[in-house]
Scaffold this active site. Structure first.
Site, PDB file in Angstrom:
ATOM      1  N   ALA A  97      19.428 109.853  93.785  1.00  0.00           N
ATOM      2  CA  ALA A  97      18.096 110.353  93.436  1.00  0.00           C
ATOM      3  C   ALA A  97      17.786 110.039  91.979  1.00  0.00           C
ATOM      4  CB  ALA A  97      17.997 111.866  93.669  1.00  0.00           C
ATOM      5  N   VAL A  98      16.489 109.900  91.731  1.00  0.00           N
ATOM      6  CA  VAL A  98      15.979 109.680  90.380  1.00  0.00           C
ATOM      7  C   VAL A  98      14.942 110.776  90.115  1.00  0.00           C
ATOM      8  CG1 VAL A  98      14.647 108.068  88.941  1.00  0.00           C
ATOM      9  CG2 VAL A  98      16.392 107.192  90.519  1.00  0.00           C
ATOM     10  N   GLU A 114      23.077 106.633 105.129  1.00  0.00           N
ATOM     11  CA  GLU A 114      22.102 107.089 106.121  1.00  0.00           C
ATOM     12  C   GLU A 114      20.812 107.406 105.386  1.00  0.00           C
ATOM     13  OE1 GLU A 114      25.272 109.379 109.006  1.00  0.00           O
ATOM     14  OE2 GLU A 114      23.753 110.520 107.902  1.00  0.00           O
ATOM     15  N   ASN A 174      11.631 107.646 105.128  1.00  0.00           N
ATOM     16  CA  ASN A 174      11.844 107.307 103.719  1.00  0.00           C
ATOM     17  C   ASN A 174      11.784 105.787 103.522  1.00  0.00           C
ATOM     18  OD1 ASN A 174      12.488 107.284 101.024  1.00  0.00           O
ATOM     19  ND2 ASN A 174      14.260 108.629 101.204  1.00  0.00           N
ATOM     20  N   TYR A 216      17.260  99.636  99.985  1.00  0.00           N
ATOM     21  CA  TYR A 216      18.577  99.311 100.554  1.00  0.00           C
ATOM     22  C   TYR A 216      18.553  97.936 101.215  1.00  0.00           C
ATOM     23  CZ  TYR A 216      19.225 104.373 100.021  1.00  0.00           C
ATOM     24  OH  TYR A 216      19.295 105.651  99.523  1.00  0.00           O
TER      25      TYR A 216
HETATM   26  C1  LIG Z   1      14.727 106.210  96.447  1.00  0.00           C
HETATM   27  C2  LIG Z   1      14.831 106.339  94.904  1.00  0.00           C
HETATM   28  C3  LIG Z   1      16.270 106.691  94.540  1.00  0.00           C
HETATM   29  C4  LIG Z   1      14.431 105.013  94.280  1.00  0.00           C
HETATM   30  O1  LIG Z   1      14.527 105.152  92.878  1.00  0.00           O
HETATM   31  P1  LIG Z   1      13.456 104.480  91.872  1.00  0.00           P
HETATM   32  O2  LIG Z   1      14.029 104.538  90.520  1.00  0.00           O
HETATM   33  O3  LIG Z   1      12.139 105.069  92.087  1.00  0.00           O
HETATM   34  O4  LIG Z   1      13.458 102.981  92.452  1.00  0.00           O
HETATM   35  P2  LIG Z   1      13.177 101.645  91.637  1.00  0.00           P
HETATM   36  O5  LIG Z   1      12.232 101.873  90.522  1.00  0.00           O
HETATM   37  O6  LIG Z   1      14.503 101.031  91.319  1.00  0.00           O
HETATM   38  O7  LIG Z   1      12.436 100.805  92.725  1.00  0.00           O
HETATM   39  C5  LIG Z   1      13.099 100.410  93.904  1.00  0.00           C
HETATM   40  C6  LIG Z   1      12.147  99.622  94.736  1.00  0.00           C
HETATM   41  O8  LIG Z   1      11.080 100.471  95.183  1.00  0.00           O
HETATM   42  C7  LIG Z   1       9.816  99.909  94.819  1.00  0.00           C
HETATM   43  N1  LIG Z   1       8.961 100.964  94.306  1.00  0.00           N
HETATM   44  C8  LIG Z   1       9.045 101.540  93.096  1.00  0.00           C
HETATM   45  N2  LIG Z   1       8.082 102.463  92.950  1.00  0.00           N
HETATM   46  C9  LIG Z   1       7.397 102.466  94.124  1.00  0.00           C
HETATM   47  C10 LIG Z   1       6.304 103.211  94.612  1.00  0.00           C
HETATM   48  N3  LIG Z   1       5.682 104.146  93.877  1.00  0.00           N
HETATM   49  N4  LIG Z   1       5.889 102.970  95.865  1.00  0.00           N
HETATM   50  C11 LIG Z   1       6.485 102.041  96.627  1.00  0.00           C
HETATM   51  N5  LIG Z   1       7.537 101.301  96.216  1.00  0.00           N
HETATM   52  C12 LIG Z   1       7.977 101.517  94.987  1.00  0.00           C
HETATM   53  C13 LIG Z   1      10.051  98.943  93.729  1.00  0.00           C
HETATM   54  O9  LIG Z   1       9.162  97.868  93.886  1.00  0.00           O
HETATM   55  C14 LIG Z   1      11.494  98.521  93.894  1.00  0.00           C
HETATM   56  O10 LIG Z   1      11.560  97.350  94.622  1.00  0.00           O
HETATM   57  P3  LIG Z   1      11.898  96.023  93.799  1.00  0.00           P
HETATM   58  O11 LIG Z   1      13.253  96.227  93.216  1.00  0.00           O
HETATM   59  O12 LIG Z   1      11.825  94.983  94.855  1.00  0.00           O
HETATM   60  O13 LIG Z   1      10.843  95.909  92.752  1.00  0.00           O
HETATM   61  C15 LIG Z   1      13.857 107.433  94.368  1.00  0.00           C
HETATM   62  O14 LIG Z   1      12.557 107.122  94.820  1.00  0.00           O
HETATM   63  C16 LIG Z   1      14.211 108.851  94.736  1.00  0.00           C
HETATM   64  O15 LIG Z   1      14.949 109.519  94.016  1.00  0.00           O
HETATM   65  N6  LIG Z   1      13.665 109.335  95.865  1.00  0.00           N
HETATM   66  C17 LIG Z   1      13.920 110.705  96.286  1.00  0.00           C
HETATM   67  C18 LIG Z   1      15.319 110.889  96.793  1.00  0.00           C
HETATM   68  C19 LIG Z   1      15.632 109.918  97.895  1.00  0.00           C
HETATM   69  O16 LIG Z   1      14.817 109.656  98.786  1.00  0.00           O
HETATM   70  N7  LIG Z   1      16.864 109.393  97.883  1.00  0.00           N
HETATM   71  C20 LIG Z   1      17.343 108.469  98.889  1.00  0.00           C
HETATM   72  C21 LIG Z   1      17.881 109.244 100.032  1.00  0.00           C
HETATM   73  S1  LIG Z   1      18.537 108.148 101.298  1.00  0.00           S
END
Ligand SMILES: CC(C)(COP(=O)(O)OP(=O)(O)OC[C@H]1O[C@@H](n2cnc3c(N)ncnc32)[C@H](O)[C@@H]1OP(=O)(O)O)[C@@H](O)C(=O)NCCC(=O)NCCS
Length: 155
Positions: free
Chosen positions: A73-74, A106, A111, A118
């Site tokens: 998570a971020v 998983e 999502n 992934y």
């Molecule tokens: C999933 C998660 C960890 C991704 O972290 P993040 O720092 O936002 O991701 P990144 O900035 O590295 O972006 C990853 C990809 O998503 C895309 N992305 C970033 N922001 C986006 C947005 N607002 N909408 C759609 N896609 C987006 C980016 O284009 C990137 O793809 P790329 O590398 O081809 O450019 C984060 O959104 C999160 O914490 N989500 C909630 C918890 C969660 O769902 N965890 C995963 C459980 S399985």
């Protein structure tokens, strides 16, 4: 990949911030006790830290060549800046360094953002567990994804 200097092993001092992010980032967060659990010998948990602030983290574990991404998570206000991608790449790289051959995870079917991330890093969907996760209106499937770590350009 080169592992970022922002990435450090998770210790007790990070748990308050990790727990805060966990509750903000996930609709169905882990329990606080799970977040604060001391990792077992098979666990490797990392945090992304900038200027003393935790911005993201992952929980990983490795058993017999199989590395599992248990949680990533971020912080919501830090999402979309590439930290999530670097966390998953670091999970893969560390797993490979520890002798892992396959990465596993998983993800909720809804999502799409995590799924796409992934997939971009070489994970393929290989199984589906219908009704695995609770939702507001019922339940949804867990998609099981895996990738080979050897020869993976992101690991
Ligand atoms: C999933 C998660 C960890 C991704 O972290 P993040 O720092 O936002 O991701 P990144 O900035 O590295 O972006 C990853 C990809 O998503 C895309 N992305 C970033 N922001 C986006 C947005 N607002 N909408 C759609 N896609 C987006 C980016 O284009 C990137 O793809 P790329 O590398 O081809 O450019 C984060 O959104 C999160 O914490 N989500 C909630 C918890 C969660 O769902 N965890 C995963 C459980 S399985």
């Amino acid at each position: 990949m080169a592992i970022s200097l922002h990435l450090v092993p998770m210790t007790e001092q990070h748990h308050d911030q990790v727990w805060a992010i966990e509750q903000q980032a996930h609709a169905y967060p882990w329990s606080e006790s799970l977040i604060r659990q001391t990792p077992s010998k098979i666990g490797f948990n990392r945090v992304w830290v900038e200027q003393g602030n935790v911005l993201g983290y992952f929980y990983g574990q490795q058993v017999a060549g199989e590395a599992t991404l248990l949680n990533v998570a971020v912080a919501p206000e830090q999402q979309g800046k590439g930290i999530g991608r670097q966390l998953v790449e670091a999970f893969m790289a560390e797993a490979a360094q520890l002798g892992g051959e396959e990465g596993w995870l998983e993800v909720r079917e809804s999502n799409e953002r995590a799924y796409r991330l992934y997939e971009a890093l070489g994970f393929n969907e290989i199984d589906r567990r219908d009704g695995y996760y609770p939702t507001k209106n019922g339940r949804e499937a867990a998609l099981v994804m895996t990738c080979f770590l050897a020869d993976n350009p992101f690991a």
